[in-house]
Design an enzyme around this catalytic site. Structure first.
Site, PDB file in Angstrom:
ATOM      1  N   GLU A   1      -5.443 -39.895   9.425  1.00 50.78           N
ATOM      2  CA  GLU A   1      -5.340 -38.589   8.768  1.00 50.78           C
ATOM      3  C   GLU A   1      -6.554 -37.749   9.166  1.00 50.78           C
ATOM      4  O   GLU A   1      -7.694 -38.097   8.834  1.00 50.78           O
ATOM      5  CB  GLU A   1      -5.259 -38.769   7.251  1.00 50.78           C
ATOM      6  CG  GLU A   1      -3.911 -39.313   6.791  1.00 50.78           C
ATOM      7  CD  GLU A   1      -2.731 -38.469   7.257  1.00 50.78           C
ATOM      8  OE1 GLU A   1      -2.812 -37.230   7.204  1.00 50.78           O
ATOM      9  OE2 GLU A   1      -1.724 -39.051   7.704  1.00 50.78           O
ATOM     10  N   SER A   2      -6.315 -36.645   9.882  1.00 49.77           N
ATOM     11  CA  SER A   2      -7.429 -35.843  10.388  1.00 49.77           C
ATOM     12  C   SER A   2      -8.260 -35.273   9.236  1.00 49.77           C
ATOM     13  O   SER A   2      -9.479 -35.121   9.357  1.00 49.77           O
ATOM     14  CB  SER A   2      -6.933 -34.731  11.311  1.00 49.77           C
ATOM     15  OG  SER A   2      -6.019 -33.890  10.647  1.00 49.77           O
TER      16      SER A   2
ATOM     17  N   ARG B   1      -0.171 -29.136  12.936  1.00 52.82           N
ATOM     18  CA  ARG B   1      -0.088 -30.436  12.267  1.00 52.82           C
ATOM     19  C   ARG B   1       1.297 -30.692  11.679  1.00 52.82           C
ATOM     20  O   ARG B   1       1.980 -29.761  11.269  1.00 52.82           O
ATOM     21  CB  ARG B   1      -1.129 -30.525  11.144  1.00 52.82           C
ATOM     22  CG  ARG B   1      -2.561 -30.565  11.633  1.00 52.82           C
ATOM     23  CD  ARG B   1      -3.531 -30.717  10.471  1.00 52.82           C
ATOM     24  NE  ARG B   1      -3.298 -31.975   9.763  1.00 52.82           N
ATOM     25  CZ  ARG B   1      -3.701 -32.209   8.506  1.00 52.82           C
ATOM     26  NH1 ARG B   1      -4.326 -31.269   7.829  1.00 52.82           N
ATOM     27  NH2 ARG B   1      -3.454 -33.366   7.951  1.00 52.82           N
TER      28      ARG B   1
ATOM     29  N   HIS C   1       1.658 -42.120  20.083  1.00 56.36           N
ATOM     30  CA  HIS C   1       0.761 -43.267  19.894  1.00 56.36           C
ATOM     31  C   HIS C   1       0.926 -44.311  20.989  1.00 56.36           C
ATOM     32  O   HIS C   1       1.666 -45.286  20.797  1.00 56.36           O
ATOM     33  CB  HIS C   1       1.016 -43.901  18.526  1.00 56.36           C
ATOM     34  CG  HIS C   1       0.616 -43.027  17.395  1.00 56.36           C
ATOM     35  ND1 HIS C   1      -0.687 -42.871  17.003  1.00 56.36           N
ATOM     36  CD2 HIS C   1       1.350 -42.213  16.592  1.00 56.36           C
ATOM     37  CE1 HIS C   1      -0.740 -42.013  16.000  1.00 56.36           C
ATOM     38  NE2 HIS C   1       0.478 -41.592  15.736  1.00 56.36           N
TER      39      HIS C   1
ATOM     40  N   CYS D   1      -2.930 -38.266  18.450  1.00 55.14           N
ATOM     41  CA  CYS D   1      -2.415 -37.744  17.176  1.00 55.14           C
ATOM     42  C   CYS D   1      -3.533 -37.036  16.380  1.00 55.14           C
ATOM     43  O   CYS D   1      -3.956 -35.954  16.773  1.00 55.14           O
ATOM     44  CB  CYS D   1      -1.763 -38.866  16.388  1.00 55.14           C
ATOM     45  SG  CYS D   1      -0.644 -38.280  15.109  1.00 55.14           S
TER      46      CYS D   1
ATOM     47  N   GLU E   1      -0.989 -46.582  21.716  1.00 57.55           N
ATOM     48  CA  GLU E   1      -1.500 -47.877  21.232  1.00 57.55           C
ATOM     49  C   GLU E   1      -0.430 -48.671  20.491  1.00 57.55           C
ATOM     50  O   GLU E   1      -0.592 -49.867  20.261  1.00 57.55           O
ATOM     51  CB  GLU E   1      -2.741 -47.656  20.346  1.00 57.55           C
ATOM     52  CG  GLU E   1      -2.482 -47.153  18.934  1.00 57.55           C
ATOM     53  CD  GLU E   1      -2.208 -45.644  18.828  1.00 57.55           C
ATOM     54  OE1 GLU E   1      -2.043 -44.994  19.887  1.00 57.55           O
ATOM     55  OE2 GLU E   1      -2.130 -45.138  17.699  1.00 57.55           O
TER      56      GLU E   1
ATOM     57  N   ILE F   1       4.678 -40.467  15.236  1.00 56.74           N
ATOM     58  CA  ILE F   1       4.625 -40.712  13.792  1.00 56.74           C
ATOM     59  C   ILE F   1       4.024 -39.503  13.094  1.00 56.74           C
ATOM     60  O   ILE F   1       2.854 -39.183  13.310  1.00 56.74           O
ATOM     61  CB  ILE F   1       3.828 -41.990  13.496  1.00 56.74           C
ATOM     62  CG1 ILE F   1       4.586 -43.187  14.072  1.00 56.74           C
ATOM     63  CG2 ILE F   1       3.591 -42.160  11.994  1.00 56.74           C
ATOM     64  CD1 ILE F   1       3.945 -44.503  13.883  1.00 56.74           C
ATOM     65  N   ARG F   2       4.839 -38.817  12.293  1.00 56.74           N
ATOM     66  CA  ARG F   2       4.373 -37.596  11.613  1.00 56.74           C
ATOM     67  C   ARG F   2       3.544 -36.764  12.598  1.00 56.74           C
ATOM     68  O   ARG F   2       2.425 -36.351  12.306  1.00 56.74           O
ATOM     69  CB  ARG F   2       3.541 -37.952  10.376  1.00 56.74           C
ATOM     70  CG  ARG F   2       4.373 -38.477   9.215  1.00 56.74           C
ATOM     71  CD  ARG F   2       3.516 -38.988   8.058  1.00 56.74           C
ATOM     72  NE  ARG F   2       2.435 -38.079   7.715  1.00 56.74           N
ATOM     73  CZ  ARG F   2       2.506 -37.131   6.775  1.00 56.74           C
ATOM     74  NH1 ARG F   2       3.583 -36.992   6.069  1.00 56.74           N
ATOM     75  NH2 ARG F   2       1.489 -36.344   6.537  1.00 56.74           N
TER      76      ARG F   2
END
Lengths: 212, 353
Positions: free
Chosen positions: A65-66, A122, A186, A95, A188, A150-151
């Site tokens: 979460e940024s 965002r 992502h 992300c 990863e 993802i979101r």
């Protein structure tokens, strides 16, 4: 998977992974599988020497979460230190990490390092129910790339110096500007390690140039 | 993250998306919030997600009654107010409440023992949903049964609403020690282990080989201070849930973090111009000039300080200097209820099986 430059090194590349919160463990595992040495970074002094010299060859800003990252970075001059760091040292943002690197952030607007000339919106594709896995063509070698969203945020603008390496419905999702790399998905969370390899190659490239 | 039901082959995309979101929530704090004001405070303090519920466990425990899914309007209002993921709880086995939450596009569904169970035998078949689920567990067998049903995240149960960390510790230690015990068994012994754990053999084998749960493991139930959060992280939790610990004060009363709105009357606990409201004003209509003013800036600051401090401690869980600093900056803590004084029948952790 072709481990190019990195195999010739005597010492593995040391890559910092910002571990304030988020998907830092999976990034570290991916780096290890490619022969690099991940270092989890939670405090400013873990990233740079007292004289400001980086302790790592590159840095990954992971997903998470940024807004949470920013709360942590507000303390102990960490934001300003990273702001300087990412302008000089290869950094890969995924992300939330991509959001931190962007020049402009919308929905809502928030502080960022403004090092990579992109505008990021965002949560642009909706909530978790709208998260998805796609296989899309890329400028990387070989097959289409599996991309786990993802979101996810959306890159709504790229500056003239920014190279788009992969897109989703016409929007860039993997971009590079000099020593900075950013993905709105992502890598990863995928078994395909090409994006991380690209980042390691980019670091090797920069190290070779500065050695000359 | 591999799929527990196929043991090693790449997981189907739905499960990877579910556990993928759980990965994004690691190293943080998920906070219970009862209204928009609390959600905004949680986000501002650095929470990675909020759990929208009408009453925190401490209130449910004190007030009794049947605890159910939150009102959709309240969930929507919180979704509109914050940019971080919004979670919500359903009763154990209540798959229609889960269908409603999926329709509302809640980011994570908690099939929770904090609410009153709706089924004595069956948990929800979570594979049928696109939205990821988190479920509570006291031991490894319970965790693996929930994973078999499709849970994408496990949280150790602890004893919710107490502010007493003792059972959060007990359940985390139980699960990690049971996992360690599995890793030294040979293939034949694993069949008997699966029988004893009352969990599917394939998942038991997977845990034995990897030495960890196939989904992220978070902690909940009684975490009230920065040191509690760090304790659970050092014991192996990958993120902590904080329920009643942030927004409650003595006597199971909410800290007043909200503003006056049209139609309000003054309450005995209100603050006006940083002083307790005058007795003659109590019960009177709030004047227009007070709309938007904080009811109680002192209590709001207290809640904010607790939320910020717990977030810092969860990230720097292995750094005593930072935990000391966070504890120092933290104002107050919920009074709590010692788990040792709760009757066995009143414990929420025994709901679910």
């Amino acid at each position: 998977m072709d481990p190019t430059g990195s195999t010739q090194r005597e010492k593995p590349l040391t890559i910092g992974v910002l571990a304030l919160q988020g998907a830092f463990e999976v990034h570290a595992a991916m780096l290890r599988s490619l022969g690099a040495e991940p270092v989890l970074i939670r405090r400013p002094e873990q990233l740079v020497q007292p004289d400001g010299t980086p302790k790592v060859d590159g840095l990954i800003l992971p997903g998470g979460e940024s807004s949470t990252f920013l709360r942590h970075l507000e303390r102990d001059g960490f934001f300003d230190l990273l702001d300087t760091f990412v302008r000089q040292t290869p950094t890969f943002g995924t992300c939330a990490g991509a959001i931190l690197l962007a020049t402009h952030v919308t929905n809502p607007s928030q502080r960022s390092f403004a090092a990579l000339d992109i505008t990021v919106e965002r949560n642009a594709y909706g909530r978790q129910l709208d998260s998805t896995i796609l296989r899309e063509p890329t400028t990387l070698s070989a097959d289409p790339l599996e991309m786990v969203f993802i979101r996810a945020p959306r890159i709504t603008r790229t500056g003239p110096g920014v190279q788009t390496l992969a897109s989703r419905d016409g929007d860039p999702v993997l971009v590079r500007e000099g020593h900075l790399l950013a993905a709105t998905f992502h890598p990863e969370l995928s078994t395909d390690s090409r994006v991380h390899q690209l980042f390691l190659d980019l670091i090797e490239e920069k190290l070779e140039i500065s050695a000359k | 993250m591999a799929d527990p039901t196929t043991n090693g082959t790449p997981a189907p995309s739905s499960l990877r998306l579910k556990t993928g979101l759980a990965e994004m929530l690691k190293g943080g704090v998920i906070m219970d919030v009862m209204d928009v004001d609390q959600a905004v405070i949680a986000e501002g303090a650095g929470a990675v997600a909020v759990m929208a519920l009408e009453r925190v466990p401490a209130m449910i425990r004190a007030e009794g009654g049947v605890a159910r899914m939150s009102h959709p309007g309240m969930i929507r209002a919180i979704q509109a107010a914050v940019s971080i993921p919004v979670m919500a709880k359903v009763r154990i086995g209540h798959f229609v409440e889960a269908q409603v939450l999926e329709h509302l596009k809640v980011d994570f569904i908690d099939e929770s023992e904090v609410l009153t169970p709706a089924d004595e035998l069956h948990h929800i078949d979570k594979h049928k949903f696109t939205t990821p689920f988190v479920c509570g567990a006291k031991d490894l067998g319970e965790a693996l049964r929930r994973i078999a049903e499709g849970a994408a995240m496990i949280r150790t149960k602890g004893e919710p609403g107490t502010g007493d960390v003792i059972h959060a510790v007990k359940h985390m230690r139980q699960i990690t020690s049971e996992i360690r015990a599995l890793t030294v068994l040979d293939d034949t012994e694993l069949y008997a282990a699966a029988k004893n754990l009352r969990a599917p053999y394939e998942i038991v084998k997977m845990v034995a080989k990897s030495g960890q749960l196939p989904v992220p493991n978070f902690s909940a139930g009684g975490i009230a201070t920065p040191a509690d959060a760090a304790l659970m992280m050092q014991l192996g939790a990958q993120t902590v849930f904080v329920g009643s610990g942030i927004f409650m004060k003595e006597g199971n009363i909410k800290l007043q973090v909200n503003s006056y709105v049209p139609g309000d009357v003054f309450r005995p606990t209100d603050m006006l111009h940083d002083k307790p409201v005058l007795p003659e004003l109590i019960g009177q209509d709030v004047h227009e000039k007070h709309f938007g003013k904080l009811r109680n800036p002192i209590e709001r600051a207290e809640a904010e300080s607790r939320a910020r401090a717990i977030v810092r401690a969860a990230t720097h869980f292995d750094n005593p200097a930072v935990i000391a600093e966070a504890s120092d900056e933290c104002v107050g803590a919920m009074k709590g209820l010692a788990v040792g004084n709760i009757q066995e029948a009143d414990m929420m952790q025994h709901r679910g099986w």
